[in-house]
Design an enzyme around this catalytic site. Structure first.
Site, PDB file in Angstrom:
ATOM      1  N   PRO A   2       0.812  -1.205   0.000  1.00 42.85           N
ATOM      2  CA  PRO A   2       0.000   0.000   0.000  1.00 42.85           C
ATOM      3  C   PRO A   2       0.841   1.249   0.000  1.00 42.85           C
ATOM      4  O   PRO A   2       1.738   1.409   0.808  1.00 42.85           O
ATOM      5  CB  PRO A   2      -0.785  -0.118   1.303  1.00 42.85           C
ATOM      6  N   GLU A   3       0.534   2.116  -0.929  1.00 46.28           N
ATOM      7  CA  GLU A   3       1.125   3.449  -0.941  1.00 46.28           C
ATOM      8  C   GLU A   3       0.051   4.413  -0.469  1.00 46.28           C
ATOM      9  O   GLU A   3      -1.022   3.995  -0.035  1.00 46.28           O
ATOM     10  CB  GLU A   3       1.632   3.782  -2.347  1.00 46.28           C
TER      11      GLU A   3
END
Length: 290
Positions: A2-3
DNA sequence: AATCTATCCTGTTAGC
DNA sequence: TGCTAACAGGATAGAT
């Protein structure tokens, strides 16, 4: 995985289930994720009301009613699944609840929501800190500006990249320079700004203030993140929203994971290349990114 | 000081 | 089909 856009998507899901509710019970199924969970983890959270769920870079922060903060990071493979009481399977007697693999922490909320944290690779983090010292917490202290905040701008990049001999790609991945980008969105932002990933960071810096390249880059970072948030993030393998639905920004990638593909700028005619740069896959169009 | 490399861990997939 | 190796969105300790 996840960014920033994926973490923001998760934040919005957790707000629904957690804000204003009391953590009634915590199941802790292992002693450690990336780091050991703090002593008395479950006990310190039990009975606390969640005031707000906020985000700093890729960290999720749950502000609690005793001036403590639950800090959460999804690492590479972390995800939250929220099950609401209405979701309870109809009792047809044929679907016994199967234990979720790699589910390490479960929060049971006063409103009835069950919030499971799953993280196969266990690169995720959970910690509890005091609210008044939160920005000095070791995990947050060195983070650069929020890319969607007003303090992030071309001028900000011009200052922070000055003298940096590393590549612009590595610089944008450095959370101290700007906090929240990861490999996907760095590739995409550099494409939008038409900047080659291998360019030395300092070569974009102008002495008298930001030039066109950094103006484009700052705008590209903001636009790609905003669009990805609007799409619910990118679902490649692990990322899903807390209700299990998938993000769809992966369909909008211009370069990421598109090796040998035609440049999306049809008038360009270039072919997307992939190369490993400081250990990470880098995708770019050598024709329009300079 | 700055910048690279190796590493934590498991799951998926490409290639033989 | 089945096995193995390479790779994955992050972050950092330690080496250079």
């Amino acid at each position: 995985m996840p960014e920033l856009p994926e973490v923001e998507t998760v934040r919005r899901g957790l707000r629904q289930a957690m804000e204003g509710e009391v953590i009634e019970r915590v199941e802790q199924r292992r002693a450690d994720l990336r780091f050991p969970l703090p002593r008395g983890f479950a006990a310190r959270l039990t009975g606390r009301r969640v005031i707000a769920i906020t985000r700093r870079a890729k960290y999720l922060l749950a502000d609690l009613d005793d001036s403590s903060v639950l800090i959460m990071h999804l690492g590479m493979s972390g995800s939250f699944a929220v099950t609401l009481p209405d979701d309870a399977p109809v009792a047809d007697g044929f679907a016994p609840p199967r234990r979720v693999l790699h589910e390490h922490v479960v929060f049971h909320m006063s409103g009835g929501a069950r919030i499971g944290y799953r993280d196969p690779r266990r690169f995720g983090i959970m910690d509890i800190a005091s609210a008044d010292a939160i920005s000095a917490h070791r995990l947050l202290a060195d983070l650069g500006p929020e890319p969607l905040g007003s303090s992030f701008s071309a001028g900000c990049l011009n200052r922070r990249l000055a003298g940096k001999r590393t590549s612009i790609k590595a610089a944008l991945l450095d959370q101290r320079i700007v906090a929240g980008l990861g490999n996907i969105y760095v590739n995409e932002a550099l494409f939008r700004a038409r900047i080659a990933p291998a360019r030395p960071a300092h070569s974009l810096v102008r002495r008298r203030g930001p030039g066109q390249e950094l103006s484009h880059l700052a705008r590209a970072v903001k636009s790609v993140l905003r669009e990805a948030i609007d799409a619910g993030g990118s679902s490649l393998r692990d990322h899903a929203r807390t209700d299990g639905s998938l993000g769809y920004f992966q369909h909008a990638f211009a370069v990421y994971d598109r090796e040998h593909g035609r440049c999306v700028r049809v008038e360009c005619g270039g072919i997307v290349r992939r190369e490993v740069q400081s250990g990470r896959a880098t995708f770019w169009c050598p024709r329009c990114q300079r």
